[in-house]
Design a protein around this motif. Structure first.
Motif, mmCIF file in Angstrom:
data_model
loop_
_atom_site.group_PDB
_atom_site.id
_atom_site.type_symbol
_atom_site.label_atom_id
_atom_site.label_comp_id
_atom_site.label_asym_id
_atom_site.label_seq_id
_atom_site.Cartn_x
_atom_site.Cartn_y
_atom_site.Cartn_z
ATOM 1 N N THR A 102 -5.326 0.058 5.669
ATOM 2 C CA THR A 102 -6.110 1.138 5.076
ATOM 3 C C THR A 102 -5.229 2.379 4.995
ATOM 4 O O THR A 102 -4.054 2.344 5.368
ATOM 5 C CB THR A 102 -7.366 1.441 5.921
ATOM 6 N N ASP A 103 -5.795 3.482 4.539
ATOM 7 C CA ASP A 103 -5.031 4.733 4.477
ATOM 8 C C ASP A 103 -4.686 5.257 5.860
ATOM 9 O O ASP A 103 -3.738 6.022 6.023
ATOM 10 C CB ASP A 103 -5.815 5.802 3.709
ATOM 11 N N THR A 104 -5.443 4.874 6.873
ATOM 12 C CA THR A 104 -5.231 5.426 8.210
ATOM 13 C C THR A 104 -4.609 4.465 9.199
ATOM 14 O O THR A 104 -4.152 4.886 10.257
ATOM 15 C CB THR A 104 -6.559 5.919 8.796
ATOM 16 N N LYS A 151 -0.173 3.904 11.168
ATOM 17 C CA LYS A 151 0.664 3.589 10.000
ATOM 18 C C LYS A 151 2.154 3.498 10.326
ATOM 19 O O LYS A 151 2.930 3.032 9.520
ATOM 20 C CB LYS A 151 0.446 4.640 8.904
ATOM 21 N N ARG A 203 0.856 -1.190 0.000
ATOM 22 C CA ARG A 203 0.000 0.000 0.000
ATOM 23 C C ARG A 203 0.889 1.235 0.000
ATOM 24 O O ARG A 203 1.712 1.413 0.895
ATOM 25 C CB ARG A 203 -0.917 -0.003 1.196
ATOM 26 N N ASN A 204 0.712 2.086 -1.013
ATOM 27 C CA ASN A 204 1.463 3.343 -1.123
ATOM 28 C C ASN A 204 2.969 3.132 -0.968
ATOM 29 O O ASN A 204 3.616 3.769 -0.148
ATOM 30 C CB ASN A 204 0.957 4.363 -0.104
#
Length: 172
Positions: free
Chosen positions: A127-129, A146, A80-81
């Protein structure tokens, strides 16, 4: 080894949809209510392509092993990212994060059954958070930011809830 490659190639050809010989003629193999039908197919071994020639690695990332906690046997990994997240339930139970060069960003490896400990992480969601991990032996979902800092956990007493259920209940 050469024989195994031919078997793998044959299986791949069958699964990828070979031309059927007499495709309109099914052979019934059972007299029971639930019957199974088979079709005859032609396979040209000389025209087969080795699976190793089809799937080539895009790149190989060597994870940092000059750190205190080393990822041993990853069970679940996700990207992720530009960050690779992994869990290891066996050798060094914990949650790990690496950048795309293989440098370890963090490792959360607190083994035990205390409120912030992991015993056997079996499922991972990012997730993003934040990060959610299901600890199979402690029957709980653990939540991390994160950066790999423990935030809180939800424990179920007496039985596990399983990966399928908790993935639907990620609370971010």
């Amino acid at each position: 080894m050469k024989g195994n490659l031919k078997i793998i190639t044959i299986i791949c050809l069958i699964l990828s949809g070979c031309q059927h010989k007499n495709s309109n003629q099914a052979i019934q193999t059972s007299a029971y209510a639930d019957t199974v039908s088979y079709k005859t197919i032609d396979i040209n071994i000389e025209a087969a392509v080795a699976v190793s020639n089809i799937f080539k690695p895009v790149s190989i990332i060597n994870f940092d092993n000059n750190v205190e906690n080393i990822l041993g046997f990853p069970q679940n990994m996700t990207v992720r990212n530009d960050t690779i997240f992994a869990i290891d339930p066996y050798q060094s139970p914990g949650v790990y994060a690496y950048d795309m060069t293989g440098k370890q960003l963090f490792a959360y490896c607190h083994r035990g059954n205390g409120p912030e400990d992991l015993e056997s992480p079996s499922c991972l969601a990012v997730t993003d958070t934040g990060i959610s991990v299901y600890d199979d032996k402690n029957y709980r979902i653990m939540f991390f930011d994160k950066s790999g800092n423990f935030m809180w956990g939800v424990k179920r007493s007496g039985f596990g809830i399983g990966c399928g259920f908790w993935i639907e209940c990620v609370l971010y």
